[in-house]
Design a protein around this motif. Structure first.
Motif, short mmCIF file in Angstrom:
data_model
loop_
_atom_site.label_atom_id
_atom_site.label_comp_id
_atom_site.label_asym_id
_atom_site.label_seq_id
_atom_site.Cartn_x
_atom_site.Cartn_y
_atom_site.Cartn_z
N GLU A 63 -12.66 4.16 17.25
CA GLU A 63 -11.60 4.77 18.02
C GLU A 63 -10.23 4.36 17.48
N SER A 64 -9.28 5.28 17.58
CA SER A 64 -7.93 4.96 17.14
C SER A 64 -7.26 4.03 18.14
N ALA A 65 -6.32 3.25 17.64
CA ALA A 65 -5.64 2.27 18.49
C ALA A 65 -4.36 2.86 19.06
N ALA A 66 -4.05 2.45 20.28
CA ALA A 66 -2.75 2.77 20.86
C ALA A 66 -1.67 1.96 20.13
N SER A 325 -3.53 3.77 26.61
CA SER A 325 -3.33 2.47 27.24
C SER A 325 -3.72 2.53 28.70
N LEU A 326 -4.06 1.37 29.24
CA LEU A 326 -4.20 1.22 30.68
C LEU A 326 -2.87 0.76 31.25
N TRP A 327 -2.49 1.31 32.39
CA TRP A 327 -1.24 0.98 33.07
C TRP A 327 -1.61 0.41 34.44
N MET A 328 -1.07 -0.75 34.76
CA MET A 328 -1.49 -1.50 35.95
C MET A 328 -0.27 -1.85 36.80
N LEU A 341 -4.94 -0.25 24.02
CA LEU A 341 -6.35 -0.46 23.68
C LEU A 341 -6.73 0.22 22.37
N ARG A 342 -7.70 -0.38 21.73
CA ARG A 342 -8.52 0.32 20.73
C ARG A 342 -9.95 0.15 21.20
N GLY A 343 -10.50 1.21 21.73
CA GLY A 343 -11.83 1.09 22.32
C GLY A 343 -11.80 0.19 23.53
N THR A 344 -12.56 -0.90 23.46
CA THR A 344 -12.66 -1.81 24.60
C THR A 344 -11.83 -3.07 24.43
N LYS A 345 -10.97 -3.11 23.40
CA LYS A 345 -10.21 -4.32 23.13
C LYS A 345 -8.71 -4.04 23.10
#
Length: 398
Positions: A63-66, A325-328, A341-345
């Motif tokens: 997966e490509s990275a943000a 990205s996740l936004w919290m 994120l890139r995938g799960t990391k």
């Protein structure tokens, strides 16, 4: 501290959101911690986690990275003077349904004008402490069944109901009688959970808290301290870890946000106690450690969070996935966190926006064009409300 006032006259028109978006959707002194808990910890590190939900996760390397750095700015003010807003559910066409935790009422907010229309009150809501009318979700088949789902606290438990929404009826009388689809979730003055969302699989997910009774999080026979997965009728969903149970994951302290990424992996935000708040990648049947582990404990048998924060910097509530990205949203932390994120990391350290500028932030929802709705939470009894609070802001992000 008083936040700057944004006047609608100066605000650009808000853009439409979509119902396909998934919700992320109360605390004590530090939001989720009792008045006697305090926070002190070194700066958080970061490491990844693997897994998926409910579909299998693709390798993160595919997966490509943000981008490591992003941006977030307020594009417009949608509406003001909301009372204790909590859950948000986008409707087809872009309007938003918003719950009022302390009044038990649901409002529709027009996405083009910010006009507020009351749908009605949810019978049986018993607001106290962190409880009340919490998460909202609209049916995956809303176009045909017009069902609105609500998670709320009663005198005896937390439960989920569904109601037919009829916008042809007069304001204040647009909700049908509630049909209880699930009950018996432990309630307390704190840690009531409350976020609900329909997943890509059209199943209903609910994040719960352990109601201040720590042992419930490890008790698979209790619905407290869990993520639940059920059919729209409230029955255990096919493919759950146990065929006769709605329990999807356990060992949680107080789940406050739910969101799916582009590969349909489920993420959840969670209040820690006095050491670490958490962002978790949810894997079915896994144990997330509370109360035996908090943060990246590295203990056998428990899943470590993907990211962690000191409670004074976060006290996380709703989350959303947008632009890779996740936004919290942070309550006590009074800031919006971006986790690229890139995938799960994560590909970089979390990035904070609006620190202290708009006060406590409760809910964040992605829009269909890559922006965000951001809901403040300064009228919940723990904030410092300004003249316009509470409000919904439209964000442009990258």
């Amino acid at each position: 501290m008083r936040r700057p006032r944004i006047t609608p006259a100066l605000a650009a028109p808000a853009l439409a959101a979509t119902a396909a978006l998934l919700l992320l959707t109360g605390c004590s002194t530090g939001d989720g911690r009792s008045p006697f808990e305090r926070s002190s910890s070194p700066a958080p590190g970061k490491e990844g986690s693997t897994g998926g939900s409910p579909s299998s996760a693709a390798p993160s390397g595919s997966e490509s990275a943000a981008p490591k750095k992003g941006s977030a700015k307020v594009a417009s003010l949608l509406t003001t003077n909301l009372k204790s807003p909590w859950g948000v559910a986008p409707l087809p066409g872009g309007d938003l349904l918003v719950s009022s935790r302390d009044t038990g009422r649901i409002f529709k907010i027009a996405a083009d004008s910010g006009k507020q229309t009351e749908l009605g009150s949810v019978p049986g809501v018993s607001p106290a402490g962190e409880g009340g009318l919490l998460g909202l979700a609209v049916s995956s088949d809303f176009g045909t069944d017009h069902m609105v789902y609500a998670y709320f606290t009663t005198d005896s438990d937390n439960r989920i109901v569904r109601m037919v929404y009829d916008d042809k009826r007069p304001s204040g009388d647009q909700l049908g009688a509630p049909d209880t689809i699930f009950k018996g979730i432990p309630k307390g003055a704190i840690h009531n959970g409350g976020r609900i969302a329909f997943g890509p699989d059209k199943m209903l997910y609910a994040g719960t808290g352990e109601s201040g009774e720590r042992g419930l999080a490890q008790d698979k026979d209790s619905f407290g301290g869990k993520i639940l997965r059920m059919t729209p009728d409230g029955e255990p969903a096919h493919g759950n870890p146990s065929a006769d149970s709605v329990v999807y994951s356990y060992g949680h302290r107080n789940v406050q946000g739910l969101a799916w990424d582009a590969r349909k992996r489920l993420w959840a935000s969670e209040f820690g106690q006095d050491t670490w708040d958490e962002l978790n990648l949810i894997q079915p049947g896994k144990n997330y450690g509370w109360p035996e582990a908090e943060g990246k404990a590295g203990k056998k048998g428990f899943v470590d969070p993907v990211e962690q924060w000191k409670p004074e910097d976060a006290s996380p509530s709703g989350i959303a996935f947008a632009k890779g990205s996740l936004w919290m949203a942070g309550l006590r932390g009074e800031r919006l966190w971006r986790i690229p994120l890139r995938g799960t990391k994560p590909v970089a350290e979390p990035q904070a926006f609006f620190t202290g500028k708009y006060g406590r932030l409760r809910t964040v929802v992605a829009t269909d064009d890559g922006g965000l709705w951001l809901v403040t939470s300064n009228t919940d009894g723990r904030g410092d409300p300004g003249k316009d609070d509470d409000r919904i802001l439209r964000l442009d992000i990258s």
